[in-house]
Design a protein around this motif. Structure first.
Motif, PDB file in Angstrom:
ATOM      1  N   PHE A 131     -68.049  -3.088 -36.781  1.00 42.13           N
ATOM      2  CA  PHE A 131     -67.466  -3.353 -35.122  1.00 42.13           C
ATOM      3  C   PHE A 131     -66.908  -4.661 -34.906  1.00 42.13           C
ATOM      4  O   PHE A 131     -65.815  -4.172 -34.249  1.00 42.13           O
ATOM      5  CB  PHE A 131     -68.940  -2.699 -34.112  1.00 42.13           C
ATOM      6  CG  PHE A 131     -67.271  -2.713 -32.619  1.00 42.13           C
ATOM      7  CD1 PHE A 131     -67.174  -1.929 -32.474  1.00 42.13           C
ATOM      8  CD2 PHE A 131     -67.671  -3.724 -31.982  1.00 42.13           C
ATOM      9  CE1 PHE A 131     -65.834  -1.531 -30.650  1.00 42.13           C
ATOM     10  CE2 PHE A 131     -67.153  -3.865 -29.852  1.00 42.13           C
ATOM     11  CZ  PHE A 131     -66.167  -2.578 -30.229  1.00 42.13           C
ATOM     12  N   ASP A 150     -63.500   2.674 -39.341  1.00 33.77           N
ATOM     13  CA  ASP A 150     -63.966   3.689 -38.223  1.00 33.77           C
ATOM     14  C   ASP A 150     -65.495   4.550 -39.731  1.00 33.77           C
ATOM     15  O   ASP A 150     -66.418   4.775 -38.945  1.00 33.77           O
ATOM     16  CB  ASP A 150     -63.204   4.563 -38.171  1.00 33.77           C
ATOM     17  CG  ASP A 150     -64.062   6.082 -37.624  1.00 33.77           C
ATOM     18  OD1 ASP A 150     -64.043   6.377 -36.215  1.00 33.77           O
ATOM     19  OD2 ASP A 150     -64.245   6.866 -38.399  1.00 33.77           O
ATOM     20  N   PHE A 153     -68.060   2.506 -40.498  1.00 31.54           N
ATOM     21  CA  PHE A 153     -69.389   2.125 -39.113  1.00 31.54           C
ATOM     22  C   PHE A 153     -70.309   3.594 -38.714  1.00 31.54           C
ATOM     23  O   PHE A 153     -71.153   2.857 -38.680  1.00 31.54           O
ATOM     24  CB  PHE A 153     -68.341   2.258 -37.849  1.00 31.54           C
ATOM     25  CG  PHE A 153     -69.131   1.785 -36.304  1.00 31.54           C
ATOM     26  CD1 PHE A 153     -69.663   0.454 -35.958  1.00 31.54           C
ATOM     27  CD2 PHE A 153     -69.182   2.907 -35.524  1.00 31.54           C
ATOM     28  CE1 PHE A 153     -70.084   0.813 -34.899  1.00 31.54           C
ATOM     29  CE2 PHE A 153     -69.614   2.956 -34.427  1.00 31.54           C
ATOM     30  CZ  PHE A 153     -70.261   1.670 -33.855  1.00 31.54           C
ATOM     31  N   HIS A 154     -69.615   4.128 -38.979  1.00 27.72           N
ATOM     32  CA  HIS A 154     -70.078   5.464 -38.797  1.00 27.72           C
ATOM     33  C   HIS A 154     -71.684   6.110 -39.950  1.00 27.72           C
ATOM     34  O   HIS A 154     -72.838   5.659 -39.628  1.00 27.72           O
ATOM     35  CB  HIS A 154     -70.012   7.113 -38.473  1.00 27.72           C
ATOM     36  CG  HIS A 154     -68.897   6.903 -36.986  1.00 27.72           C
ATOM     37  ND1 HIS A 154     -69.508   7.859 -36.303  1.00 27.72           N
ATOM     38  CD2 HIS A 154     -67.606   6.901 -37.136  1.00 27.72           C
ATOM     39  CE1 HIS A 154     -68.697   7.473 -35.267  1.00 27.72           C
ATOM     40  NE2 HIS A 154     -67.622   7.465 -35.509  1.00 27.72           N
ATOM     41  N   GLN A 201     -64.553   3.266 -27.683  1.00 23.14           N
ATOM     42  CA  GLN A 201     -65.885   4.329 -27.447  1.00 23.14           C
ATOM     43  C   GLN A 201     -66.757   3.943 -28.393  1.00 23.14           C
ATOM     44  O   GLN A 201     -67.900   4.162 -28.936  1.00 23.14           O
ATOM     45  CB  GLN A 201     -64.925   5.914 -27.891  1.00 23.14           C
ATOM     46  CG  GLN A 201     -64.934   6.606 -27.298  1.00 23.14           C
ATOM     47  CD  GLN A 201     -63.446   7.612 -27.587  1.00 23.14           C
ATOM     48  OE1 GLN A 201     -63.415   8.278 -29.248  1.00 23.14           O
ATOM     49  NE2 GLN A 201     -62.838   8.462 -27.260  1.00 23.14           N
ATOM     50  N   HIS A 202     -66.487   3.341 -29.877  1.00 24.52           N
ATOM     51  CA  HIS A 202     -66.833   2.483 -30.760  1.00 24.52           C
ATOM     52  C   HIS A 202     -67.653   1.608 -30.359  1.00 24.52           C
ATOM     53  O   HIS A 202     -69.392   1.189 -30.391  1.00 24.52           O
ATOM     54  CB  HIS A 202     -66.159   2.188 -32.205  1.00 24.52           C
ATOM     55  CG  HIS A 202     -65.815   3.754 -32.688  1.00 24.52           C
ATOM     56  ND1 HIS A 202     -64.941   3.226 -33.160  1.00 24.52           N
ATOM     57  CD2 HIS A 202     -66.761   3.668 -33.787  1.00 24.52           C
ATOM     58  CE1 HIS A 202     -64.170   4.702 -33.569  1.00 24.52           C
ATOM     59  NE2 HIS A 202     -65.553   5.279 -34.077  1.00 24.52           N
ATOM     60  N   ARG A 203     -67.065   0.576 -29.157  1.00 21.29           N
ATOM     61  CA  ARG A 203     -67.672  -0.314 -28.212  1.00 21.29           C
ATOM     62  C   ARG A 203     -68.913   0.715 -27.618  1.00 21.29           C
ATOM     63  O   ARG A 203     -69.859  -0.370 -27.570  1.00 21.29           O
ATOM     64  CB  ARG A 203     -67.071  -1.042 -27.122  1.00 21.29           C
ATOM     65  CG  ARG A 203     -67.226  -1.907 -26.740  1.00 21.29           C
ATOM     66  CD  ARG A 203     -66.081  -3.228 -25.817  1.00 21.29           C
ATOM     67  NE  ARG A 203     -65.568  -4.141 -26.220  1.00 21.29           N
ATOM     68  CZ  ARG A 203     -63.929  -3.151 -26.852  1.00 21.29           C
ATOM     69  NH1 ARG A 203     -64.084  -2.127 -25.867  1.00 21.29           N
ATOM     70  NH2 ARG A 203     -63.082  -3.798 -27.834  1.00 21.29           N
ATOM     71  N   ASN A 206     -71.709   0.745 -30.281  1.00 25.42           N
ATOM     72  CA  ASN A 206     -72.313  -0.197 -30.443  1.00 25.42           C
ATOM     73  C   ASN A 206     -72.955  -0.905 -29.667  1.00 25.42           C
ATOM     74  O   ASN A 206     -74.145  -1.632 -30.022  1.00 25.42           O
ATOM     75  CB  ASN A 206     -71.441  -1.106 -31.023  1.00 25.42           C
ATOM     76  CG  ASN A 206     -72.312  -3.143 -30.979  1.00 25.42           C
ATOM     77  OD1 ASN A 206     -72.786  -2.640 -32.507  1.00 25.42           O
ATOM     78  ND2 ASN A 206     -71.048  -3.405 -30.853  1.00 25.42           N
ATOM     79  N   HIS A 224     -68.268  10.499 -28.138  1.00 23.30           N
ATOM     80  CA  HIS A 224     -67.193  10.588 -29.208  1.00 23.30           C
ATOM     81  C   HIS A 224     -66.542  10.821 -29.879  1.00 23.30           C
ATOM     82  O   HIS A 224     -64.997  11.366 -29.659  1.00 23.30           O
ATOM     83  CB  HIS A 224     -67.654   8.703 -29.733  1.00 23.30           C
ATOM     84  CG  HIS A 224     -66.584   8.655 -31.327  1.00 23.30           C
ATOM     85  ND1 HIS A 224     -65.268   7.896 -31.285  1.00 23.30           N
ATOM     86  CD2 HIS A 224     -66.857   8.908 -32.692  1.00 23.30           C
ATOM     87  CE1 HIS A 224     -64.751   7.878 -32.667  1.00 23.30           C
ATOM     88  NE2 HIS A 224     -65.324   8.725 -33.118  1.00 23.30           N
TER      89      HIS A 224
END
Length: 255
Positions: A131, A150, A153-154, A201-203, A206, A224
């Protein structure tokens, strides 16, 4: 690489078992090159003949491949997950796009919940590290890097869920996404507003994971992917409108 010295039983069988487990757990990935024969035999603490026997057995099982002059690689074991005909159907029918997003929303929500509960501190550190790289790529406004991170991360969340069947199934699905079968991910990272929303959204995902909050992690993933679904819908609608506009322009120019 995470190899350990072999202790007992027939050495080549122990080597086979260790490499099999590394592939099964997703630590050794499709297409990844193994260390040289000398280095690997030293790491494992076995003779080169024992290592060669193990490699030969794994090649016979289709898990490793030898490339002359290049080395030994993990086989592309995910290549047969979907037939070419089915991949073409996915690529040519919009309903597959939205079924794919629905599938990801359900499955990744579950993996995020599991990662928050079952992931080790190291698992969560990996996710947080990726992230932070996403934040850096966002600051540089590099859509290609952001799209690649991205996916990383997933996948890191899926790996942290510690379910090997889910891991390999989802890795196969992400390979299709990387290849643009469902939609163009990089396009989403070229629009400033969308990029900002995706990073936020990723934040949230996380933060829920780092706080070990399973329900919040699942909800953040669902939110997300609902946003991704909306963005894809708008993108497809814009593409159709552009086709119509070009047809009108062509018609007017010929009048």
């Amino acid at each position: 690489m995470p190899f350990q010295k072999i202790e007992s039983e027939k050495l080549s069988q122990s080597v086979v078992r260790q490499i099999e487990l590394l592939i099964l757990r997703g630590i050794l990935r499709p297409g990844e090159r193994l260390p040289s024969e000398r280095e690997l035999s030293e790491r494992l603490g076995v003779s080169r003949p024992s290592l060669r026997d193990a490699v030969a057995a794994l090649e016979e099982r289709g898990l490793l491949v030898s490339r002359p002059g290049a080395g030994i690689f993990v086989a592309e074991v995910l290549g047969s997950a979907f037939s070419d005909g089915l991949v073409q159907l996915f690529a040519s029918h919009e309903e597959a796009v939205f079924d794919y997003i629905d599938f990801r929303r359900d499955m990744e929500g579950l993996t995020a919940e599991r990662a928050a509960r079952l992931g080790s501190d190291t698992d969560l550190k990996v996710i947080d590290t990726i992230f932070r790289k996403m934040e850096a790529a966002h600051a540089k406004r590099d859509p290609s890097d952001e799209a690649g991170l991205d996916a990383q991360f997933h996948m890191a969340i899926i790996e942290a869920s510690h379910n090997v069947v889910m891991l390999h199934m989802m890795r196969s699905m992400f390979d299709l996404l990387r290849n643009g079968v469902f939609y163009n991910r990089q396009m989403m990272f070229r629009q400033r507003t969308t990029r900002d929303m995706l990073l936020d959204q990723h934040r949230s995902i996380n933060e829920a994971l780092q706080g070990r909050d399973p329900q919040a992690a699942r909800a953040a993933v669902a939110a997300h992917l609902t946003y991704v679904e909306q963005a894809v819908t708008e993108g497809l609608r814009a593409e159709k409108h552009e086709v119509i506009a070009r047809q009108r322009l062509e018609h007017e120019q010929k009048r």
